[in-house]
Motif scaffolding. Structure first.
Motif, PDB file in Angstrom:
ATOM      1  N   MET A   1      33.830  -6.352  43.682  1.00 21.02           N
ATOM      2  CA  MET A   1      34.074  -7.110  42.458  1.00 21.02           C
ATOM      3  C   MET A   1      33.548  -8.533  42.567  1.00 21.02           C
ATOM      4  SD  MET A   1      37.754  -5.888  40.899  1.00 21.02           S
ATOM      5  CE  MET A   1      38.738  -6.035  42.392  1.00 21.02           C
ATOM      6  N   VAL A   2      33.646  -9.119  43.750  1.00 21.82           N
ATOM      7  CA  VAL A   2      33.185 -10.494  43.938  1.00 21.82           C
ATOM      8  C   VAL A   2      31.678 -10.602  43.719  1.00 21.82           C
ATOM      9  CG1 VAL A   2      32.866 -12.319  45.650  1.00 21.82           C
ATOM     10  CG2 VAL A   2      35.084 -11.206  45.440  1.00 21.82           C
ATOM     11  N   VAL A   3      30.910  -9.617  44.210  1.00 24.41           N
ATOM     12  CA  VAL A   3      29.444  -9.689  44.058  1.00 24.41           C
ATOM     13  C   VAL A   3      28.962  -9.099  42.735  1.00 24.41           C
ATOM     14  CG1 VAL A   3      29.030  -9.658  46.536  1.00 24.41           C
ATOM     15  CG2 VAL A   3      29.084  -7.495  45.281  1.00 24.41           C
ATOM     16  N   GLY A   4      29.879  -8.523  41.956  1.00 14.97           N
ATOM     17  CA  GLY A   4      29.494  -8.006  40.649  1.00 14.97           C
ATOM     18  C   GLY A   4      29.076  -6.550  40.635  1.00 14.97           C
ATOM     19  N   LEU A   5      29.268  -5.823  41.743  1.00 12.82           N
ATOM     20  CA  LEU A   5      28.934  -4.403  41.760  1.00 12.82           C
ATOM     21  C   LEU A   5      29.972  -3.572  41.026  1.00 12.82           C
ATOM     22  CD1 LEU A   5      27.687  -3.899  45.444  1.00 12.82           C
ATOM     23  CD2 LEU A   5      26.317  -4.041  43.358  1.00 12.82           C
ATOM     24  N   LEU A   6      31.176  -4.131  40.870  1.00 15.64           N
ATOM     25  CA  LEU A   6      32.275  -3.422  40.217  1.00 15.64           C
ATOM     26  C   LEU A   6      32.987  -4.396  39.285  1.00 15.64           C
ATOM     27  CD1 LEU A   6      33.732  -0.594  40.409  1.00 15.64           C
ATOM     28  CD2 LEU A   6      35.275  -1.672  42.054  1.00 15.64           C
ATOM     29  N   PRO A   7      33.107  -4.066  38.004  1.00 14.12           N
ATOM     30  CA  PRO A   7      33.795  -4.984  37.090  1.00 14.12           C
ATOM     31  C   PRO A   7      35.310  -4.934  37.302  1.00 14.12           C
ATOM     32  CG  PRO A   7      33.153  -2.981  35.932  1.00 14.12           C
ATOM     33  CD  PRO A   7      32.571  -2.878  37.305  1.00 14.12           C
ATOM     34  N   PRO A   8      35.979  -6.082  37.320  1.00 15.97           N
ATOM     35  CA  PRO A   8      37.439  -6.072  37.477  1.00 15.97           C
ATOM     36  C   PRO A   8      38.138  -5.638  36.195  1.00 15.97           C
ATOM     37  CG  PRO A   8      36.650  -8.310  37.189  1.00 15.97           C
ATOM     38  CD  PRO A   8      35.434  -7.437  37.250  1.00 15.97           C
ATOM     39  N   SER A   9      39.308  -5.047  36.337  1.00 14.73           N
ATOM     40  CA  SER A   9      40.118  -4.707  35.168  1.00 14.73           C
ATOM     41  C   SER A   9      40.728  -5.965  34.567  1.00 14.73           C
ATOM     42  CB  SER A   9      41.225  -3.722  35.568  1.00 14.73           C
ATOM     43  OG  SER A   9      40.675  -2.550  36.126  1.00 14.73           O
ATOM     44  N   GLU A  10      41.099  -6.902  35.417  1.00 15.88           N
ATOM     45  CA  GLU A  10      41.617  -8.207  34.990  1.00 15.88           C
ATOM     46  C   GLU A  10      41.206  -9.246  36.018  1.00 15.88           C
ATOM     47  OE1 GLU A  10      45.791  -8.494  34.095  1.00 15.88           O
ATOM     48  OE2 GLU A  10      45.865  -6.410  33.420  1.00 15.88           O
ATOM     49  N   GLY A  11      41.349 -10.510  35.655  1.00 19.32           N
ATOM     50  CA  GLY A  11      41.100 -11.591  36.586  1.00 19.32           C
ATOM     51  C   GLY A  11      39.713 -12.184  36.451  1.00 19.32           C
ATOM     52  N   SER A  12      39.431 -13.171  37.299  1.00 17.59           N
ATOM     53  CA  SER A  12      38.166 -13.886  37.207  1.00 17.59           C
ATOM     54  C   SER A  12      37.586 -14.155  38.588  1.00 17.59           C
ATOM     55  CB  SER A  12      38.357 -15.216  36.469  1.00 17.59           C
ATOM     56  OG  SER A  12      39.209 -16.081  37.206  1.00 17.59           O
ATOM     57  N   VAL A  13      36.261 -14.193  38.636  1.00 16.77           N
ATOM     58  CA  VAL A  13      35.522 -14.562  39.844  1.00 16.77           C
ATOM     59  C   VAL A  13      34.539 -15.661  39.447  1.00 16.77           C
ATOM     60  CG1 VAL A  13      33.929 -13.812  41.646  1.00 16.77           C
ATOM     61  CG2 VAL A  13      35.713 -12.249  40.837  1.00 16.77           C
ATOM     62  N   THR A  14      34.654 -16.822  40.068  1.00 23.06           N
ATOM     63  CA  THR A  14      33.765 -17.946  39.776  1.00 23.06           C
ATOM     64  C   THR A  14      33.099 -18.386  41.068  1.00 23.06           C
ATOM     65  OG1 THR A  14      35.249 -18.692  38.016  1.00 23.06           O
ATOM     66  CG2 THR A  14      33.602 -20.253  38.793  1.00 23.06           C
ATOM     67  N   ILE A  15      31.774 -18.412  41.079  1.00 20.71           N
ATOM     68  CA  ILE A  15      31.016 -18.796  42.267  1.00 20.71           C
ATOM     69  C   ILE A  15      30.123 -19.974  41.911  1.00 20.71           C
ATOM     70  CG2 ILE A  15      29.348 -18.047  44.002  1.00 20.71           C
ATOM     71  CD1 ILE A  15      30.411 -15.215  43.638  1.00 20.71           C
ATOM     72  N   ASP A  16      30.310 -21.054  42.622  1.00 26.77           N
ATOM     73  CA  ASP A  16      29.558 -22.292  42.381  1.00 26.77           C
ATOM     74  C   ASP A  16      29.633 -22.719  40.916  1.00 26.77           C
ATOM     75  OD1 ASP A  16      28.107 -24.466  43.187  1.00 26.77           O
ATOM     76  OD2 ASP A  16      26.158 -23.472  43.112  1.00 26.77           O
ATOM     77  N   GLY A  17      30.822 -22.549  40.333  1.00 29.14           N
ATOM     78  CA  GLY A  17      31.054 -22.972  38.960  1.00 29.14           C
ATOM     79  C   GLY A  17      30.584 -22.005  37.896  1.00 29.14           C
ATOM     80  N   VAL A  18      29.981 -20.880  38.292  1.00 27.94           N
ATOM     81  CA  VAL A  18      29.468 -19.904  37.328  1.00 27.94           C
ATOM     82  C   VAL A  18      30.380 -18.679  37.310  1.00 27.94           C
ATOM     83  CG1 VAL A  18      27.516 -18.446  36.679  1.00 27.94           C
ATOM     84  CG2 VAL A  18      27.109 -20.678  37.740  1.00 27.94           C
ATOM     85  N   PRO A  19      30.931 -18.300  36.150  1.00 33.07           N
ATOM     86  CA  PRO A  19      31.794 -17.116  36.087  1.00 33.07           C
ATOM     87  C   PRO A  19      30.992 -15.828  36.247  1.00 33.07           C
ATOM     88  CG  PRO A  19      31.459 -18.015  33.886  1.00 33.07           C
ATOM     89  CD  PRO A  19      30.811 -18.975  34.834  1.00 33.07           C
ATOM     90  N   MET A  20      31.478 -14.932  37.110  1.00 33.27           N
ATOM     91  CA  MET A  20      30.819 -13.642  37.317  1.00 33.27           C
ATOM     92  C   MET A  20      31.279 -12.609  36.306  1.00 33.27           C
ATOM     93  SD  MET A  20      28.739 -13.970  39.876  1.00 33.27           S
ATOM     94  CE  MET A  20      28.457 -12.314  40.496  1.00 33.27           C
ATOM     95  N   VAL A  21      32.366 -12.905  35.599  1.00 37.74           N
ATOM     96  CA  VAL A  21      32.924 -11.996  34.604  1.00 37.74           C
ATOM     97  C   VAL A  21      32.946 -12.713  33.261  1.00 37.74           C
ATOM     98  CG1 VAL A  21      34.899 -10.565  33.972  1.00 37.74           C
ATOM     99  CG2 VAL A  21      34.364 -10.937  36.382  1.00 37.74           C
TER     100      VAL A  21
END
Length: 334
Positions: free
Chosen positions: A67-87
């Protein structure tokens, strides 16, 4: 002023519908079954550090990594890397530029490498995909440089993956991860398929590359000896939740959660300290029908009625009522 984390993972959840087909449920009278692989995981990673997730198989570590690298979409929650949201929504082109700086190293190096491609093409793929170098001679020179960086010879580029040992294949996977000038690398059990002596070589290589390029690692493992060698901070997962977050050295010198104690007691006492050890008991429950309250309560010798009814919040880096109520003091610290 505190520096903003490079990666922020907040309230991450992932559920899978593992039910039988609708018609089968109607005819056989079955109910819908939902598997909670990850249930409310939150942590952050500072730039240049190694954050490790540990736990038994089935605790949800690899699901978090994907989920962190974007291979799997999360059901809920957020992942932000270097200020850019992955979801969700992101500014035009921002996420695409970020993806070039994120790579993943998988558990089985042979399965992650295309057996029909030569090593030259495998390592050059990110360079070509992101158009980092235009001319072919420059691409080949870059591949040779990367192979030398991970301890291989540039001439190895003409070979196929099956011509290398397991450790050499993992070096190729690392070279491919670095080919796009990655800054954040997610390592999912990168040494578990390798011999112990080779594991040390790969881990030392990863640490040297981190120091050289300022890499940030999310390191997934069930091997505490490996984690002790690599991690700046450690998150302990159990059945989809983080039960303890601590500094790398502190976790081994002063564990707090009963599950962390259990994991550490399973590690051979090479120093022969004579400390009383409690062997790992029971098995991780079925995530489709997890226990109520604290999911560790069936295996915990300190569980009370409150533990069986309520989910303990993560307070002071530990999610345990026994610790929060002062009923459990670390025998290691004592």
């Amino acid at each position: 002023m505190t520096e903003k984390p490079y990666a922020e993972i907040k309230n991450l959840r992932r559920v899978f519908d593992v039910s039988k087909p609708w018609l089968n449920r109607v005819l056989e009278g079955g109910e819908k079954q939902i598997l909670k692989a990850v249930d409310g995981v939150s942590f952050d990673i500072a730039k240049g550090e190694t954050f490790a997730l540990v736990g038994e198989s089935g605790s949800g570590k690899s699901t978090v990594a994907r989920m962190v690298v974007g291979l799997l979409p999360p059901s809920e929650g957020s992942v932000t890397i270097d200020g850019v949201p992955m979801v969700g929504r992101a500014a035009s082109g921002e996420r695409q530029r970020l993806r070039r700086r994120i790579q993943m190293i998988f558990q089985d190096p042979y399965a992650s490498l295309n057996p029909r491609w030569r090593v030259m093409d495998i390592v050059a793929e990110p360079v070509r995909a992101f158009r980092l170098i235009d001319d072919e001679s420059g691409v080949r020179a870059r591949v040779g440089e990367l192979l030398s960086l991970v301890g291989l010879h540039p001439a190895d580029g003409v070979k196929f993956p099956h011509e290398f040992s397991g450790g050499q294949r993992q070096r190729i996977a690392i070279a491919r991860a670095l080919a796009s000038n990655a800054e954040f690398i997610v390592c999912d059990e990168p040494t578990s398929a390798l011999d112990v002596s080779v594991q040390a070589q790969i881990l030392n290589l990863m640490r040297d590359l981190q120091d050289q390029f300022g890499l940030t690692y999310l390191f997934i493992s069930h091997n505490l000896a490996v984690v002790r060698h690599m991690a700046t901070r450690i998150g302990v997962m159990y059945l989809g939740r983080i039960v303890e977050i601590s500094g790398g050295r502190e976790l081994f010198s002063n564990p707090k959660h009963p599950y962390t104690h259990m994991l550490l007691d399973a590690v051979p006492d090479m120093g022969m300290t004579g400390r009383q050890r409690v062997p790992v008991s029971g098995e991780i429950p079925n995530p489709i029908t997890p226990p109520t309250g604290c999911t560790f309560n069936p295996r915990c010798p300190f569980a009370t009625d409150r533990c069986r009814k309520e989910i303990p919040p993560l307070i002071g880096g530990v999610a345990c009522f026994a610790v929060q109520e002062g009923r459990l003091v670390s025998p290691v610290a004592a």
